[in-house]
Motif scaffolding. Structure first.
Motif: not given
Length: 368
Positions: A66-70
């Motif tokens: 999720l943080f990579s997506s952000r």
């Protein structure tokens, strides 16, 4: 159908960029990523049983995904010069965010800008998966049609995601080095005429699809080289820290899942039933934004990880709106978006049927 004009929308108050909010978003994204990797290391070195470690790794994978997506979403904002007030700050932080996901930000943003300039004009831009027109699809053999169906199936989000973030930037650099070396050998040993030596300096001739969005000039090539050097050095460091097999396996899973999410979101925001899909002569850029971009009805926590890109019609109407203003701008203009598509999570899988452009009737259609 009532025609909506761009001047009807309230846009200007939401164009203001705020460096404090931008820095805050960067910090709230990068610090958790560093913290999660530190926690992961403690899990690895702690004498937990393999079963316990396996259970602990699942939430770690989810959070890093999720943080990579952000980080990718914030990089996307930098590419539009909309996160910070100054172009140099957007370029600098866009480059850094690109390192997290291993992708050269400048080349990506230039390619993405082409999408924004032509969204809804399916004669020029065939979407994120290069959709075929109905005529082109019918001209394929049965075997080629089967391969086309399989290659556009939702399950291909995962190998496609791995290729997009892990392999493509690396292969792109290898190909350009190979082609340059080949040209140099030809010039040296086969005595190409002097007037043809200048061709060695033509960068964009070294790539063909699917690598054509990398290295189209020396500036992009420089960033491609620097990105690869820093990313690979980072991988070497992480391999020494976590171990070669564990890091490469774990990191590949995270990037694969992250890219799959991003490609899925990008796809469903433009490929869906009744999406605006015109020929060039009938195309209108405002209609392309309002009628050719879906808005996602997703939970707020997921919107945070995607930097509110789910409010996509407004984003396409003006890509200079910072992500932290998109929701407010969307809500201020909601009365003008009644013709826009709104998708729930349960409806996303249905979008993957629309992988043919009927160029005569100007609409996306499913394969029979």
């Amino acid at each position: 159908m009532l025609k909506v004009n761009r001047n009807d929308f309230l846009i200007k108050p939401f164009l203001k960029r705020d460096n404090f909010r931008a820095f805050y978003q960067i910090i709230c994204t990068i610090l958790p990523i560093i913290s999660i990797w530190l926690i992961l290391y403690q899990i690895i070195i702690h004498p937990f049983s393999l079963l316990t470690k396996g259970f602990l790794l699942i939430p770690i994978i989810c959070l890093l995904t999720l943080f990579s997506s952000r980080t990718f979403s914030l990089m996307h904002d930098c590419g539009h010069n909309s996160l910070f007030t100054k172009r140099k700050l957007n370029r600098f932080f866009g480059f850094l965010l690109g390192l997290v996901n291993g992708i050269p930000q400048k080349s990506w943003s230039i390619d993405h800008a082409f999408h924004h300039r032509n969204n809804g004009n399916w004669q020029i831009y065939k979407g994120p998966i290069d959709v075929l027109s109905l005529d082109d699809y019918n001209s394929l053999s049965k075997r080629e049609q089967f391969f086309y169906k399989v290659s556009r199936n939702w399950i291909m989000l995962f190998p496609g995601g791995f290729y997009y973030l892990v392999l493509k930037p690396r292969l792109g650099l290898i190909i350009i080095i190979f082609n340059f070396t080949l040209d140099l050998v030809k010039e040296t040993f086969f005595k190409i005429k002097n007037k043809e030596i200048s061709k060695l300096l033509v960068i964009n001739s070294r790539f063909k699809p699917p690598f054509s969005d990398y290295g189209n000039n020396f500036s992009e090539l420089f960033e491609l080289i620097v990105n690869n050097i820093v990313v690979i050095l980072g991988w070497i460091f992480m391999c020494k820290w976590f171990g070669l097999v564990f890091f490469l396996s774990f990191y590949s899973i995270v990037l694969t899942l992250s890219a799959a999410i991003l490609i899925c979101v990008f796809f469903v925001q433009h490929n869906y039933k009744d999406s605006y899909a015109k020929n060039t002569k009938n195309w209108d850029i405002v209609d392309g934004a309002i009628l050719g971009s879906s808005n996602l009805d997703i939970p707020n926590w997921l919107n945070w990880f995607l930097a509110d890109i789910s409010f996509h019609s407004i984003h396409h109407l003006s890509e200079r709106i910072p992500n932290y203003n998109l929701r407010d701008c969307h809500n201020a203009n909601i009365h003008l978006l009644h013709q826009s598509k709104f998708l729930k999570l349960s409806e996303l899988s249905n979008c993957f049927k629309y992988i043919i452009w009927d160029n005569k009737n100007e609409k996306l259609i499913p394969i029979n």
